[in-house]
Design a protein around this motif. Sequence first.
Motif: not given
Length: 120
Positions: A27-31, A90-104
């Motif tokens: 992951y190379t995005y700075t934002r 109780t659930a399956m937990y996922y890690c996720a990423a986007t290159n939008d710093a506002y998480c939209r």
Amino acid sequence: QVQLAESGGGSVQAGGSLSLSCAASGYTYTRYCMGWFRQAPGKERERVATINNYGWTTYADSVKGRFTISQDNPKNTLTLQMDSLKPEDTAMYYCAATNDAYCRSPFNYWGQGTQVTVSS
């Protein structure tokens, strides 16, 4: 190629704690915005917590005051500390990423998930 790998799930009794980790590579995005999501059987996926490159955090109302999201940039690791766990966590937990710093924008990178089970 971006890869996210979760670890740290397991079974715990109500009131206990677990810490989830997500190792990010390529992951190379700075934002960016990274987050934890969860999905229980028969329910829609829920955004649990997010953190961006500025360190701003957000939490679902259901976990505020109990969960803490953090990041260790040199190690490219995202962590979710979960305290005072409840059976409804109780659930399956996922890690996720986007290159939008506002998480939209849609999160377009996902890990394979780690199971968290909380018994009463």
